[in-house]
Design a protein around this motif. Structure first.
Motif, short mmCIF file in Angstrom:
data_model
loop_
_atom_site.label_atom_id
_atom_site.label_comp_id
_atom_site.label_asym_id
_atom_site.label_seq_id
_atom_site.Cartn_x
_atom_site.Cartn_y
_atom_site.Cartn_z
N ILE A 31 -29.57 -42.39 -25.42
CA ILE A 31 -28.51 -41.84 -26.27
C ILE A 31 -28.70 -40.34 -26.45
CG2 ILE A 31 -27.60 -41.82 -28.63
CD1 ILE A 31 -28.04 -44.84 -28.70
N SER A 32 -29.95 -39.93 -26.71
CA SER A 32 -30.20 -38.51 -26.92
C SER A 32 -29.94 -37.70 -25.64
CB SER A 32 -31.62 -38.27 -27.43
OG SER A 32 -32.56 -38.62 -26.46
N ARG A 33 -30.25 -38.28 -24.49
CA ARG A 33 -29.95 -37.58 -23.22
C ARG A 33 -28.44 -37.47 -23.01
NH1 ARG A 33 -34.73 -40.02 -21.83
NH2 ARG A 33 -33.82 -41.95 -21.05
N ALA A 34 -27.71 -38.53 -23.35
CA ALA A 34 -26.25 -38.49 -23.19
C ALA A 34 -25.61 -37.46 -24.12
CB ALA A 34 -25.66 -39.87 -23.46
N LEU A 35 -26.22 -37.24 -25.27
CA LEU A 35 -25.71 -36.25 -26.23
C LEU A 35 -26.32 -34.87 -26.03
CD1 LEU A 35 -25.71 -38.47 -29.44
CD2 LEU A 35 -23.73 -37.82 -28.04
N SER A 36 -27.17 -34.72 -25.01
CA SER A 36 -27.87 -33.46 -24.72
C SER A 36 -28.71 -32.97 -25.89
CB SER A 36 -26.87 -32.37 -24.29
OG SER A 36 -26.16 -32.78 -23.16
N MET A 37 -29.35 -33.92 -26.57
CA MET A 37 -30.24 -33.56 -27.68
C MET A 37 -31.64 -33.31 -27.13
SD MET A 37 -29.30 -36.42 -30.57
CE MET A 37 -30.82 -36.13 -31.42
N PRO A 38 -32.35 -32.38 -27.72
CA PRO A 38 -33.76 -32.20 -27.34
C PRO A 38 -34.56 -33.45 -27.70
CG PRO A 38 -32.99 -30.33 -28.64
CD PRO A 38 -31.91 -31.37 -28.69
N GLU A 39 -35.57 -33.72 -26.90
CA GLU A 39 -36.37 -34.93 -27.13
C GLU A 39 -37.07 -34.92 -28.48
OE1 GLU A 39 -39.01 -35.34 -23.85
OE2 GLU A 39 -37.41 -35.75 -22.44
N TRP A 40 -37.47 -33.76 -28.96
CA TRP A 40 -38.19 -33.70 -30.23
C TRP A 40 -37.29 -34.13 -31.39
CZ3 TRP A 40 -36.69 -30.76 -34.33
CH2 TRP A 40 -35.81 -29.70 -34.09
#
Length: 77
Positions: A31-40
């Motif tokens: 989900i975070s990759r799909a939203l282009s969120m940083p992993e941290w």
């Protein structure tokens, strides 16, 4: 025995809520990759959710002992 049967749906709902929290930890990466969120940021969300759960569990246990499990489970859900 009759008391346990009445409490079973609440315990099942509580178990499903806990399972949902664990599944969140698995799906937060995609989900975070799909939203282009940083992993941290996604790691911080999972960490904070677990930390809040940890810090409030003792208070919930004390209230449950004092007021009864059924009342606390109904209120929490």
């Amino acid at each position: 025995m009759n008391k346990q049967i009445k409490l079973f749906p609440l315990l099942l709902a509580s178990m499903l809520c806990a399972a949902t929290m664990q599944i969140f930890a698995v799906v937060i990466g995609p989900i975070s990759r799909a939203l282009s969120m940083p992993e941290w940021q996604s790691g911080l969300m999972v960490t904070m959710a677990g930390f809040v759960w940890l810090m409030t569990s003792r208070a919930w246990g004390i209230k449950s002992d004092r007021l009864g499990r059924k009342k606390i489970l109904l209120w929490a859900l």
